[in-house]
Design a protein around this motif. Structure first.
Motif, PDB file in Angstrom:
ATOM      1  N   LYS A 275       1.062  -1.492  -0.132  1.00  0.00           N
ATOM      2  CA  LYS A 275      -0.271   0.070   0.281  1.00  0.00           C
ATOM      3  C   LYS A 275       0.696   1.441  -0.211  1.00  0.00           C
ATOM      4  O   LYS A 275       0.541   1.965  -0.465  1.00  0.00           O
ATOM      5  N   VAL A 276       1.401   1.684   0.661  1.00  0.00           N
ATOM      6  CA  VAL A 276       2.539   2.035   0.916  1.00  0.00           C
ATOM      7  C   VAL A 276       3.552   2.621  -0.799  1.00  0.00           C
ATOM      8  O   VAL A 276       3.964   3.525  -1.021  1.00  0.00           O
ATOM      9  N   GLN A 277       3.870   1.971  -1.024  1.00  0.00           N
ATOM     10  CA  GLN A 277       4.241   1.299  -2.171  1.00  0.00           C
ATOM     11  C   GLN A 277       3.468   2.008  -3.527  1.00  0.00           C
ATOM     12  O   GLN A 277       4.214   3.093  -4.284  1.00  0.00           O
ATOM     13  N   GLU A 278       2.384   1.494  -3.226  1.00  0.00           N
ATOM     14  CA  GLU A 278       1.171   2.203  -4.330  1.00  0.00           C
ATOM     15  C   GLU A 278       0.906   3.756  -4.340  1.00  0.00           C
ATOM     16  O   GLU A 278       0.754   4.382  -5.456  1.00  0.00           O
ATOM     17  N   ALA A 279       1.332   3.681  -3.640  1.00  0.00           N
ATOM     18  CA  ALA A 279       0.819   5.630  -3.014  1.00  0.00           C
ATOM     19  C   ALA A 279       1.954   6.062  -3.072  1.00  0.00           C
ATOM     20  O   ALA A 279       2.254   7.637  -2.845  1.00  0.00           O
ATOM     21  N   GLY A 280       3.066   5.488  -3.871  1.00  0.00           N
ATOM     22  CA  GLY A 280       4.392   6.796  -3.850  1.00  0.00           C
ATOM     23  C   GLY A 280       4.720   7.285  -2.325  1.00  0.00           C
ATOM     24  O   GLY A 280       5.368   8.010  -2.961  1.00  0.00           O
ATOM     25  N   SER A 281       4.685   6.704  -1.616  1.00  0.00           N
ATOM     26  CA  SER A 281       5.726   6.841  -0.256  1.00  0.00           C
ATOM     27  C   SER A 281       6.696   5.775  -0.072  1.00  0.00           C
ATOM     28  O   SER A 281       7.174   4.716  -0.759  1.00  0.00           O
ATOM     29  N   THR A 282       6.886   6.604   1.059  1.00  0.00           N
ATOM     30  CA  THR A 282       8.034   5.402   1.670  1.00  0.00           C
ATOM     31  C   THR A 282       7.971   5.677   3.049  1.00  0.00           C
ATOM     32  O   THR A 282       7.066   6.539   3.656  1.00  0.00           O
ATOM     33  N   ARG A 283       8.918   3.832   3.546  1.00  0.00           N
ATOM     34  CA  ARG A 283       8.110   4.736   5.120  1.00  0.00           C
ATOM     35  C   ARG A 283       8.613   5.462   5.925  1.00  0.00           C
ATOM     36  O   ARG A 283       8.011   6.186   6.909  1.00  0.00           O
ATOM     37  N   ALA A 284      10.145   5.791   5.682  1.00  0.00           N
ATOM     38  CA  ALA A 284      11.122   7.185   5.870  1.00  0.00           C
ATOM     39  C   ALA A 284       9.923   7.992   5.674  1.00  0.00           C
ATOM     40  O   ALA A 284       9.688   8.946   6.304  1.00  0.00           O
ATOM     41  N   ARG A 285       9.252   8.836   4.921  1.00  0.00           N
ATOM     42  CA  ARG A 285       8.626  10.087   4.525  1.00  0.00           C
ATOM     43  C   ARG A 285       7.414   9.945   5.568  1.00  0.00           C
ATOM     44  O   ARG A 285       6.980  10.747   6.203  1.00  0.00           O
ATOM     45  N   LEU A 286       6.751   8.908   5.756  1.00  0.00           N
ATOM     46  CA  LEU A 286       5.768   8.228   6.754  1.00  0.00           C
ATOM     47  C   LEU A 286       6.054   8.759   8.174  1.00  0.00           C
ATOM     48  O   LEU A 286       5.853   9.223   9.543  1.00  0.00           O
ATOM     49  N   GLU A 287       7.164   8.363   8.410  1.00  0.00           N
ATOM     50  CA  GLU A 287       7.664   7.977   9.876  1.00  0.00           C
ATOM     51  C   GLU A 287       7.708   9.943  10.009  1.00  0.00           C
ATOM     52  O   GLU A 287       7.664  10.537  11.674  1.00  0.00           O
ATOM     53  N   ALA A 288       8.223  10.599   9.281  1.00  0.00           N
ATOM     54  CA  ALA A 288       8.889  11.854   9.735  1.00  0.00           C
ATOM     55  C   ALA A 288       7.467  12.791  10.000  1.00  0.00           C
ATOM     56  O   ALA A 288       7.553  13.411  10.533  1.00  0.00           O
ATOM     57  N   ALA A 289       6.874  12.141   8.889  1.00  0.00           N
ATOM     58  CA  ALA A 289       5.249  12.747   9.256  1.00  0.00           C
ATOM     59  C   ALA A 289       4.603  12.253  10.618  1.00  0.00           C
ATOM     60  O   ALA A 289       3.327  13.519  10.694  1.00  0.00           O
ATOM     61  N   GLN A 290       4.753  11.413  10.431  1.00  0.00           N
ATOM     62  CA  GLN A 290       4.091  10.862  12.435  1.00  0.00           C
ATOM     63  C   GLN A 290       4.285  11.356  13.041  1.00  0.00           C
ATOM     64  O   GLN A 290       3.904  11.699  14.258  1.00  0.00           O
ATOM     65  N   LEU A 291       5.451  11.702  13.014  1.00  0.00           N
ATOM     66  CA  LEU A 291       6.378  11.933  14.678  1.00  0.00           C
ATOM     67  C   LEU A 291       6.043  13.872  14.169  1.00  0.00           C
ATOM     68  O   LEU A 291       5.994  14.218  15.586  1.00  0.00           O
ATOM     69  N   ASP A 292       6.222  14.449  13.320  1.00  0.00           N
ATOM     70  CA  ASP A 292       6.110  15.903  13.151  1.00  0.00           C
ATOM     71  C   ASP A 292       4.131  16.478  14.125  1.00  0.00           C
ATOM     72  O   ASP A 292       4.160  16.399  14.686  1.00  0.00           O
ATOM     73  N   TYR A 293       3.789  15.089  13.751  1.00  0.00           N
ATOM     74  CA  TYR A 293       2.652  14.834  13.881  1.00  0.00           C
ATOM     75  C   TYR A 293       2.011  15.321  15.454  1.00  0.00           C
ATOM     76  O   TYR A 293       1.613  15.704  16.177  1.00  0.00           O
ATOM     77  N   LEU A 294       2.871  13.740  15.799  1.00  0.00           N
ATOM     78  CA  LEU A 294       2.896  13.374  17.376  1.00  0.00           C
ATOM     79  C   LEU A 294       3.258  14.226  18.356  1.00  0.00           C
ATOM     80  O   LEU A 294       2.584  14.416  18.700  1.00  0.00           O
ATOM     81  N   LEU A 295       4.566  15.111  17.263  1.00  0.00           N
ATOM     82  CA  LEU A 295       4.602  16.231  18.769  1.00  0.00           C
ATOM     83  C   LEU A 295       3.944  16.947  18.594  1.00  0.00           C
ATOM     84  O   LEU A 295       4.167  17.641  19.786  1.00  0.00           O
ATOM     85  N   ARG A 296       3.253  18.160  17.234  1.00  0.00           N
ATOM     86  CA  ARG A 296       2.979  19.133  17.250  1.00  0.00           C
ATOM     87  C   ARG A 296       0.609  18.341  18.285  1.00  0.00           C
ATOM     88  O   ARG A 296       0.508  19.322  18.914  1.00  0.00           O
ATOM     89  N   LEU A 297       0.623  16.897  18.087  1.00  0.00           N
ATOM     90  CA  LEU A 297      -0.757  16.530  18.417  1.00  0.00           C
ATOM     91  C   LEU A 297       0.273  17.104  20.374  1.00  0.00           C
ATOM     92  O   LEU A 297      -1.430  17.133  21.159  1.00  0.00           O
ATOM     93  N   LEU A 298       0.688  16.749  20.577  1.00  0.00           N
ATOM     94  CA  LEU A 298       1.175  16.669  22.121  1.00  0.00           C
ATOM     95  C   LEU A 298       1.374  18.163  22.636  1.00  0.00           C
ATOM     96  O   LEU A 298       1.522  18.547  23.873  1.00  0.00           O
ATOM     97  N   ASP A 299       1.686  19.365  21.800  1.00  0.00           N
ATOM     98  CA  ASP A 299       1.869  21.031  21.816  1.00  0.00           C
ATOM     99  C   ASP A 299      -0.094  21.485  22.867  1.00  0.00           C
ATOM    100  O   ASP A 299      -0.131  21.451  23.337  1.00  0.00           O
ATOM    101  N   ALA A 300      -1.271  20.093  22.135  1.00  0.00           N
ATOM    102  CA  ALA A 300      -2.466  20.512  22.360  1.00  0.00           C
ATOM    103  C   ALA A 300      -3.248  21.691  22.331  1.00  0.00           C
ATOM    104  O   ALA A 300      -3.924  22.246  22.890  1.00  0.00           O
ATOM    105  N   ARG A 301      -2.408  22.336  21.218  1.00  0.00           N
ATOM    106  CA  ARG A 301      -2.924  23.731  20.520  1.00  0.00           C
ATOM    107  C   ARG A 301      -3.819  23.542  19.346  1.00  0.00           C
ATOM    108  O   ARG A 301      -3.973  23.423  18.279  1.00  0.00           O
ATOM    109  N   PHE A 302      -5.290  23.303  19.409  1.00  0.00           N
ATOM    110  CA  PHE A 302      -6.220  23.056  18.955  1.00  0.00           C
ATOM    111  C   PHE A 302      -6.956  24.525  18.462  1.00  0.00           C
ATOM    112  O   PHE A 302      -7.861  24.996  17.756  1.00  0.00           O
ATOM    113  N   ASP A 303      -6.010  25.618  17.687  1.00  0.00           N
ATOM    114  CA  ASP A 303      -5.819  26.899  16.810  1.00  0.00           C
ATOM    115  C   ASP A 303      -6.196  26.774  15.365  1.00  0.00           C
ATOM    116  O   ASP A 303      -6.767  25.703  14.595  1.00  0.00           O
ATOM    117  N   GLU A 304      -6.625  27.988  15.220  1.00  0.00           N
ATOM    118  CA  GLU A 304      -6.699  28.064  13.571  1.00  0.00           C
ATOM    119  C   GLU A 304      -5.499  27.297  12.834  1.00  0.00           C
ATOM    120  O   GLU A 304      -5.709  26.771  12.106  1.00  0.00           O
TER     121      GLU A 304
END
Length: 108
Positions: free
Chosen positions: A64-93
């Protein structure tokens, strides 16, 4: 910024508040997330790595990742960024604008 995606899609503060209520996120939950962040943030890279270690053990996931044209490294980086931003708990604009941009990228 007048060209914000939230403005173009008419997602104003009232709509943002409604969306947070739908998800059950109040200031109480945001405060709990910020408290948990002190424990989770130092482990964030390990949490994400272990998640993707597990997911990548499935050939179907890899396909599925390959079909989407992505890579594990790209997904890991995006997920890490998302998690860190989520931990800020700033649900603003800014939070809503970033989520909408992510959704727009998925469907383009």
């Amino acid at each position: 910024m007048s060209d914000r995606l939230t403005q173009r899609l008419h997602i104003d503060r009232a709509d943002q508040a409604l969306r947070l209520r739908w998800l059950g996120i109040s200031e109480r939950e945001a405060a709990l997330v910020r408290r948990a962040a002190a424990i989770l943030r130092p482990q964030a890279e390990e949490i994400v790595r272990r998640f993707y270690d597990h997911a990548s053990a499935f050939p179907e996931w890899q396909r599925k990742v390959q079909e989407a044209g992505s890579t594990r490294a790209r997904l890991e980086a995006a997920q890490l960024d998302y998690l860190l931003r989520l931990l800020d708990a700033r649900f603003d604009e800014e939070y809503f604008a970033e989520k909408l941009l992510g959704i727009r990228r998925i469907f383009q």
